[in-house]
Design an enzyme around this catalytic site. Structure first.
Site, mmCIF file in Angstrom:
data_model
loop_
_atom_site.group_PDB
_atom_site.id
_atom_site.type_symbol
_atom_site.label_atom_id
_atom_site.label_comp_id
_atom_site.label_asym_id
_atom_site.label_seq_id
_atom_site.Cartn_x
_atom_site.Cartn_y
_atom_site.Cartn_z
ATOM 1 N N ALA A 101 8.231 -2.185 -8.402
ATOM 2 C CA ALA A 101 8.882 -1.039 -7.743
ATOM 3 C C ALA A 101 8.508 0.270 -8.431
ATOM 4 O O ALA A 101 9.245 1.243 -8.385
ATOM 5 C CB ALA A 101 10.391 -1.223 -7.773
ATOM 6 N N ARG B 268 4.202 9.490 0.202
ATOM 7 C CA ARG B 268 4.139 9.690 1.655
ATOM 8 C C ARG B 268 5.512 9.720 2.323
ATOM 9 O O ARG B 268 5.628 10.079 3.489
ATOM 10 C CB ARG B 268 3.246 8.617 2.288
ATOM 11 C CG ARG B 268 1.764 8.960 2.143
ATOM 12 C CD ARG B 268 0.894 7.759 2.376
ATOM 13 N NE ARG B 268 1.076 7.191 3.687
ATOM 14 C CZ ARG B 268 0.645 5.991 4.047
ATOM 15 N NH1 ARG B 268 0.002 5.230 3.160
ATOM 16 N NH2 ARG B 268 0.836 5.538 5.262
ATOM 17 N N GLY C 96 -1.951 -0.099 -11.964
ATOM 18 C CA GLY C 96 -2.305 -1.175 -11.043
ATOM 19 C C GLY C 96 -1.296 -2.312 -11.050
ATOM 20 O O GLY C 96 -0.451 -2.413 -11.940
ATOM 21 N N THR C 97 -1.422 -3.170 -10.033
ATOM 22 C CA THR C 97 -0.420 -4.228 -9.853
ATOM 23 C C THR C 97 -0.449 -5.278 -10.974
ATOM 24 O O THR C 97 0.593 -5.808 -11.355
ATOM 25 C CB THR C 97 -0.584 -4.915 -8.478
ATOM 26 O OG1 THR C 97 -1.970 -5.174 -8.243
ATOM 27 C CG2 THR C 97 -0.058 -4.043 -7.351
ATOM 28 N N ARG D 250 37.065 5.137 9.960
ATOM 29 C CA ARG D 250 36.399 5.520 8.712
ATOM 30 C C ARG D 250 36.829 4.623 7.553
ATOM 31 O O ARG D 250 37.721 3.785 7.710
ATOM 32 C CB ARG D 250 36.679 6.990 8.448
ATOM 33 C CG ARG D 250 35.995 7.900 9.486
ATOM 34 C CD ARG D 250 36.444 9.346 9.352
ATOM 35 N NE ARG D 250 36.334 9.790 7.975
ATOM 36 C CZ ARG D 250 37.065 10.783 7.453
ATOM 37 N NH1 ARG D 250 37.932 11.436 8.196
ATOM 38 N NH2 ARG D 250 36.907 11.118 6.183
ATOM 39 N N ASN E 196 47.419 15.413 6.281
ATOM 40 C CA ASN E 196 47.370 14.691 5.003
ATOM 41 C C ASN E 196 46.794 15.513 3.861
ATOM 42 O O ASN E 196 46.712 15.031 2.742
ATOM 43 C CB ASN E 196 46.550 13.408 5.168
ATOM 44 C CG ASN E 196 45.120 13.685 5.584
ATOM 45 O OD1 ASN E 196 44.836 14.705 6.225
ATOM 46 N ND2 ASN E 196 44.218 12.804 5.218
HETATM 47 C C1 UD1 Z 1 -1.740 -3.909 -2.473
HETATM 48 C C2 UD1 Z 1 -2.721 -5.080 -2.687
HETATM 49 C C3 UD1 Z 1 -3.526 -5.303 -1.409
HETATM 50 C C4 UD1 Z 1 -2.604 -5.579 -0.257
HETATM 51 C C5 UD1 Z 1 -1.590 -4.450 -0.121
HETATM 52 C C6 UD1 Z 1 -0.531 -4.832 0.889
HETATM 53 C C7 UD1 Z 1 -3.405 -5.081 -5.066
HETATM 54 C C8 UD1 Z 1 -4.448 -4.695 -6.004
HETATM 55 N N1 UD1 Z 1 -3.628 -4.748 -3.797
HETATM 56 O O1 UD1 Z 1 -2.527 -2.758 -2.274
HETATM 57 O O2 UD1 Z 1 -4.411 -6.403 -1.585
HETATM 58 O O3 UD1 Z 1 -3.330 -5.741 0.941
HETATM 59 O O4 UD1 Z 1 -0.908 -4.203 -1.373
HETATM 60 O O5 UD1 Z 1 0.299 -3.731 1.152
HETATM 61 O O6 UD1 Z 1 -2.408 -5.675 -5.432
HETATM 62 N N2 UD1 Z 1 2.843 -0.994 -8.182
HETATM 63 C C9 UD1 Z 1 3.410 -0.848 -9.427
HETATM 64 N N3 UD1 Z 1 2.647 -0.362 -10.438
HETATM 65 C C10 UD1 Z 1 1.341 -0.046 -10.279
HETATM 66 C C11 UD1 Z 1 0.773 -0.182 -8.988
HETATM 67 C C12 UD1 Z 1 1.545 -0.672 -7.975
HETATM 68 O O7 UD1 Z 1 4.594 -1.137 -9.619
HETATM 69 O O8 UD1 Z 1 0.720 0.375 -11.249
HETATM 70 C C13 UD1 Z 1 3.659 -1.527 -7.107
HETATM 71 C C14 UD1 Z 1 3.949 -0.516 -6.022
HETATM 72 O O9 UD1 Z 1 5.194 0.088 -6.235
HETATM 73 C C15 UD1 Z 1 4.008 -1.368 -4.764
HETATM 74 C C16 UD1 Z 1 3.056 -2.518 -5.068
HETATM 75 O O10 UD1 Z 1 2.941 -2.565 -6.472
HETATM 76 O O11 UD1 Z 1 5.304 -1.912 -4.569
HETATM 77 C C17 UD1 Z 1 1.698 -2.364 -4.395
HETATM 78 O O12 UD1 Z 1 1.062 -1.205 -4.845
HETATM 79 P P1 UD1 Z 1 0.197 -0.303 -3.886
HETATM 80 O O13 UD1 Z 1 -0.356 0.813 -4.667
HETATM 81 O O14 UD1 Z 1 0.979 0.017 -2.674
HETATM 82 O O15 UD1 Z 1 -0.992 -1.295 -3.544
HETATM 83 P P2 UD1 Z 1 -1.925 -1.263 -2.274
HETATM 84 O O16 UD1 Z 1 -3.071 -0.366 -2.532
HETATM 85 O O17 UD1 Z 1 -1.117 -1.051 -1.065
#
Ligand code: UD1
Ligand code: MG
Length: 459
Positions: A21, A27, A92-93, A328, A381
């Site tokens: 997250a 965007r 990166g992820t 409410r 009230n």
């Molecule tokens: C990622 C996938 C891609 C897939 C796509 C689907 C990778 C390398 N790529 O790409 O194959 O088709 O999602 O939507 O995994 N995040 C972090 N820290 C980071 C980077 C990302 O927590 O350093 C989290 C983001 O908050 C998000 C998720 O990882 O929840 C995916 O990151 P995002 O940058 O959206 O990856 P995509 O380029 O969409």
């Protein structure tokens, strides 16, 4: 947490879910982090947390961005035992998963990696993704057939095995022809995952550590990767507010169908908006254009008429509400209560069989069983500083257009004459009249008209 499928061998295995997250979410054009934007009145990350809990994982780990105390608070509210780690830099992820390394180690049999911005995923899908791990798979990734694959990672497969996931930006022309795309959701063998993820390099067009590279590393190490395919809608990611509204629409459809299949009648379900936690009894009838905010429960045989709006309200059996009612937070309606048009109720407990049928405001009040509140009754009230309580007993009758100046109490069986401004308590079975005395002057109108006509004739 109990899994739905505890008979199956894979669920004897320990499991951690890692929710990524730390996204930027630019965007969304918002002052609020993306994952706190809501679908059916629950944050996106809340949906992912609830789904993971339903799937029966042992430990929930969330990776958040630096300074995101609001995201931390939301996670802990929904899952107090969650472990939260901060990814200081967004590299990166794979890098994000490694931020949680100390929480993961080799402690779990199965690891699930999820994205907090993919809120429509179902627990069944998560469970089916875990299954191959129990028979030796190292990685199981969830794909979908994309209508428009641009931007997504592509699955490069051989039979049911997966060889690699190629990010769009790094893919060849031929690889870009592939329409089976990566959703981002992945199940990993907990004993080998961290070692493989640590071997991931950032030699790619984005200089990022891609979690998706784990598939090729597994292949090189002689470990097997598999894939499962989900419906595109279920794995839809939310990056902007147009996508947010699409996810909302899908989720509303699920909630409406769930309610109808459980015994709720809706003539125009597409106009009824529900919350993630709306609860219905049987034989509830919801007319068109009704909004259920958070925390609403509706008992059996209730009829909700058109254009009504509810938040944090409990409605007992056989109540009849609306049209155009607004209930409410803190409203509790007893059995068979009637709330009519243009009635607003806030923080009030309304006894069984009581009626407030027209044009009223009832706030900070208790109304006893069977009392009748006449049209245009207002509980006053608030004095601009404090709120005060109105207590009305059972079988009382409040005449139309009365103002009840709180704090005030009206006894059981008491009457309040129409148009009264009631400032003092009214004992049980008494009549309170607090309005000007009527004066009747016989033939006054005749005399007035004669005089007026004569005056006009003189001009
Ligand atoms: C990622 C996938 C891609 C897939 C796509 C689907 C990778 C390398 N790529 O790409 O194959 O088709 O999602 O939507 O995994 N995040 C972090 N820290 C980071 C980077 C990302 O927590 O350093 C989290 C983001 O908050 C998000 C998720 O990882 O929840 C995916 O990151 P995002 O940058 O959206 O990856 P995509 O380029 O969409
Ligand atoms: Mg993305």
């Amino acid at each position: 947490m109990v899994s739905k499928d505890s008979g199956s061998s894979s669920f004897a295995r320990s499991c951690a879910a890692i929710i990524l997250a730390a996204g930027e979410g630019t965007r969304m054009k918002s002052d609020m982090p993306k994952v706190l934007h809501e679908i059916a009145n629950l944050s996106m990350i809340g949906h992912v947390i609830m789904m993971v809990q339903e799937a029966g994982v042992d430990t929930l780990i969330a990776v958040i961005g630096p300074g995101r105390e609001d995201v931390r608070a939301e996670i802990l509210k929904l899952c107090p035992s969650a472990k939260i780690v901060v990814q200081e830099q967004r590299l990166g992820t794979a890098h994000a998963v490694l931020a949680a390394k100390s929480e993961i180690g080799e402690r779990f049999d199965d690891l699930l990696v999820l994205f907090a911005d993919t809120p429509l995923l179902r627990a069944e899908t998560l469970q089916s993704l875990r299954k191959p791990l129990s028979s030796g798979a190292a990685v199981v990734a969830l794909g979908f057939n994309a209508e428009n694959p641009a931007g997504y990672g592509r699955f490069l497969t051989e039979g049911d095995r997966m060889i690699a996931i190629r990010e769009h930006k790094d893919a060849t022309e031929a690889e870009r022809e592939v329409t089976l795309c990566n959703s981002g959701l992945m199940a990993l063998d907990g004993k080998t995952a961290i070692g493989m993820i640590e071997a991931i390099e950032n030699k790619n067009s984005q200089r990022e550590f891609y979690l998706t590279d784990v598939v090729e590393i597994a292949d090189r190490r002689g470990l097997a990767s598999f894939y499962r395919v989900a419906d595109e809608q279920e794995v839809m990611g939310v990056n902007d507010r147009v996508q947010l509204s699409k996810a909302e629409a899908v989720f509303q459809g699920r909630l409406r169908n769930g309610a109808m299949l459980a015994g709720v009648t809706m003539a125009a379900p597409e106009t009824v908006f529900l919350s993630f936690d709306t609860r219905f009894g049987r034989d509830v009838h919801v007319e068109p254009h009704v909004v259920f905010g958070r925390g609403v429960s509706v008992g059996d045989h209730v009829r909700v008429k058109a254009f009504s709006h509810f938040e944090e309200t409990k409605i007992a059996e056989q109540a009849e509400i609306g049209p155009f009612a607004r209930l409410r937070p803190g409203t509790e309606l007893g059995v068979g209560v009637k709330i009519g048009n243009f009635v607003e109720v806030k923080k009030a407990v309304i006894g069984d069989g009581a009626k407030i049928n027209h044009l009223s405001y009832i706030g900070d009040a208790t109304i006893g069983a069977r009392s009748n509140i006449g049209a245009g009754t207002i509980t006053c009230n608030y004095d601009g500083f404090f709120k005060y309580t109105t207590i009305i007993g059972e079988d009382a009758f409040i005449g139309a257009n009365s103002s009840l100046l709180a704090p005030i109490s009206i006894g059981n069986g008491a009457f309040v004459g129409s148009g009264s401004v009631v400032t003092d308590d009214v004992p049980a079975n008494a009549l309170a009249l607090a309005r000007g005395q009527q004066v009747v002057k016989l033939e006054w109108a005749t005399a007035f008209r004669e005089k007026a006509r004569a005056k006009k004739a003189r001009k």
